[in-house]
Design a protein around this motif. Sequence first.
Motif, short mmCIF file in Angstrom:
data_model
loop_
_atom_site.label_atom_id
_atom_site.label_comp_id
_atom_site.label_asym_id
_atom_site.label_seq_id
_atom_site.Cartn_x
_atom_site.Cartn_y
_atom_site.Cartn_z
N VAL A 51 0.85 -1.17 0.00
CA VAL A 51 0.00 0.00 0.00
C VAL A 51 0.89 1.23 0.00
CG1 VAL A 51 -0.21 0.07 2.54
CG2 VAL A 51 -1.98 1.13 1.10
N THR A 52 0.45 2.28 -0.68
CA THR A 52 1.22 3.52 -0.74
C THR A 52 0.36 4.68 -0.25
OG1 THR A 52 0.54 4.22 -2.96
CG2 THR A 52 2.35 2.61 -2.82
N GLU A 53 1.04 5.82 -0.06
CA GLU A 53 0.29 7.01 0.34
C GLU A 53 -0.70 7.41 -0.75
OE1 GLU A 53 3.70 8.59 -2.11
OE2 GLU A 53 3.36 6.92 -0.74
N THR A 54 -0.42 7.07 -2.00
CA THR A 54 -1.32 7.42 -3.10
C THR A 54 -2.61 6.60 -3.04
OG1 THR A 54 0.62 7.94 -4.44
CG2 THR A 54 -1.48 7.78 -5.59
N ASP A 55 -2.53 5.33 -2.60
CA ASP A 55 -3.74 4.53 -2.40
C ASP A 55 -4.70 5.26 -1.46
OD1 ASP A 55 -3.31 1.39 -3.39
OD2 ASP A 55 -1.43 2.38 -2.88
N HIS A 56 -4.18 5.71 -0.33
CA HIS A 56 -5.02 6.41 0.66
C HIS A 56 -5.53 7.74 0.12
CE1 HIS A 56 -4.14 3.56 3.86
NE2 HIS A 56 -2.85 3.64 3.57
N LEU A 57 -4.65 8.47 -0.55
CA LEU A 57 -5.04 9.78 -1.10
C LEU A 57 -6.17 9.63 -2.11
CD1 LEU A 57 -4.50 12.85 -1.50
CD2 LEU A 57 -2.82 12.20 -3.25
N VAL A 58 -6.04 8.67 -3.01
CA VAL A 58 -7.03 8.48 -4.07
C VAL A 58 -8.35 7.97 -3.49
CG1 VAL A 58 -7.59 7.13 -6.13
CG2 VAL A 58 -5.34 8.19 -5.91
N GLU A 59 -8.29 7.05 -2.53
CA GLU A 59 -9.55 6.57 -1.94
C GLU A 59 -10.27 7.71 -1.23
OE1 GLU A 59 -10.90 3.42 1.44
OE2 GLU A 59 -9.87 2.60 -0.32
N ASN A 60 -9.54 8.52 -0.49
CA ASN A 60 -10.15 9.66 0.19
C ASN A 60 -10.77 10.63 -0.81
OD1 ASN A 60 -9.48 8.72 2.73
ND2 ASN A 60 -7.54 9.85 2.82
N LEU A 61 -10.08 10.87 -1.93
CA LEU A 61 -10.59 11.75 -2.97
C LEU A 61 -11.91 11.21 -3.53
CD1 LEU A 61 -10.34 14.02 -5.14
CD2 LEU A 61 -9.00 12.39 -6.50
N ILE A 62 -11.95 9.92 -3.85
CA ILE A 62 -13.14 9.33 -4.45
C ILE A 62 -14.31 9.34 -3.46
CG2 ILE A 62 -14.15 7.19 -5.37
CD1 ILE A 62 -11.31 6.52 -6.44
N ILE A 63 -14.07 8.84 -2.25
CA ILE A 63 -15.18 8.71 -1.29
C ILE A 63 -15.69 10.08 -0.86
CG2 ILE A 63 -15.81 7.93 1.03
CD1 ILE A 63 -14.09 5.46 0.58
N SER A 64 -14.79 11.02 -0.59
CA SER A 64 -15.25 12.35 -0.15
C SER A 64 -16.04 13.05 -1.25
CB SER A 64 -14.07 13.21 0.29
OG SER A 64 -13.17 13.45 -0.78
N SER A 65 -15.62 12.91 -2.49
CA SER A 65 -16.35 13.53 -3.61
C SER A 65 -17.73 12.93 -3.79
CB SER A 65 -15.54 13.39 -4.90
OG SER A 65 -14.29 14.05 -4.81
N LEU A 66 -17.81 11.59 -3.74
CA LEU A 66 -19.10 10.92 -3.93
C LEU A 66 -20.01 11.11 -2.72
CD1 LEU A 66 -17.89 7.64 -5.65
CD2 LEU A 66 -19.07 9.57 -6.72
N ARG A 67 -19.45 11.10 -1.53
CA ARG A 67 -20.27 11.29 -0.33
C ARG A 67 -20.89 12.68 -0.29
NH1 ARG A 67 -17.24 8.91 4.14
NH2 ARG A 67 -18.57 7.05 3.96
N ALA A 68 -20.16 13.66 -0.82
CA ALA A 68 -20.72 15.02 -0.87
C ALA A 68 -21.95 15.07 -1.77
CB ALA A 68 -19.65 15.99 -1.38
N LYS A 69 -21.96 14.28 -2.84
CA LYS A 69 -23.09 14.22 -3.76
C LYS A 69 -24.21 13.33 -3.24
CE LYS A 69 -20.67 14.94 -8.20
NZ LYS A 69 -21.54 15.92 -8.86
#
Length: 289
Positions: A51-69
């Motif tokens: 696992v890398t820091e990018t895995d966490h960054l990208v998952e947070n980006l996807i979930i936060s964007s979709l959860r806002a909608k």
Amino acid sequence: MTSASNEEPSANWGECMEAAVEIARKAGQVIREAVKHDKCVTTKSSAVDLVTETDHLVENLIISSLRAKYPSHSFIGEESSAAGEKCCLTDNPTWIIDPIDGTCNFVHSFPMVAVSIGFAVNKELEFGVIYHCLEENLYTARKGHGAFCNGLKLQVSKETDLSKALILTEIGAKRDPETLKIFLGNMERFLKAHVHGIRVIGSATLALCQIAAGAAEAYYQFGLHCWDIAAAAVIIREAGGNVIDTSGGPLDLMSRRVVAAGTQEMANHIAQMLETITYERDDYNANNL
């Protein structure tokens, strides 16, 4: 009775898919930039489960964007689950997310890397979006609407003869002697059946997209997760293919095992030849609280 949380008209799922495409492309941009640089790499279940820091960054980006909608929707993410969140599929509209499928490939800058976003309602898969971000190939499918790559319709291979098949699989993170013995034994069985070839590309989602595209006849694996298969299952089915359990029964998204093929005959043939490798279910902890 249908719960209030999933009474949205099915037409809205098309709008949700458009949102998934948009965020998958944004995530792909992050990954394309990150692959050029040094990575901070740690491990999860084993020394080869990276696992890398990018895995966490990208998952947070996807979930936060979709959860806002879609604040009433549920989310299952690979890194969230690894951090201890329950992996539980309910009737609620649920996003099933793999931020970087092919993390080992990503670490080594091997180009088979993808973002995978699946979506289920009433425990039924409705659509899937897989973005092969380093090659910029976008695979999409919505139930009843066909499967596409960059807007071009996908069609599975209709080959039924195992001796004419190209088969894809993955090794998985479990490398103890007994698991390796079974894994290699399964591979040997297919080689003795004179299949055209066996390929391991390091990304379950992109391997499954090759089944949808007709570039290979079958795929099997023990040890993958629901986020590896959710989006791809819709894409394969909408391309005319079959996705089943390794027992030959219906796909169980949480069982961590799958056979996918262009034809039912090929899928059944593959399933009948496999010796099972046992993994704990994705929803084990959720079912045993």
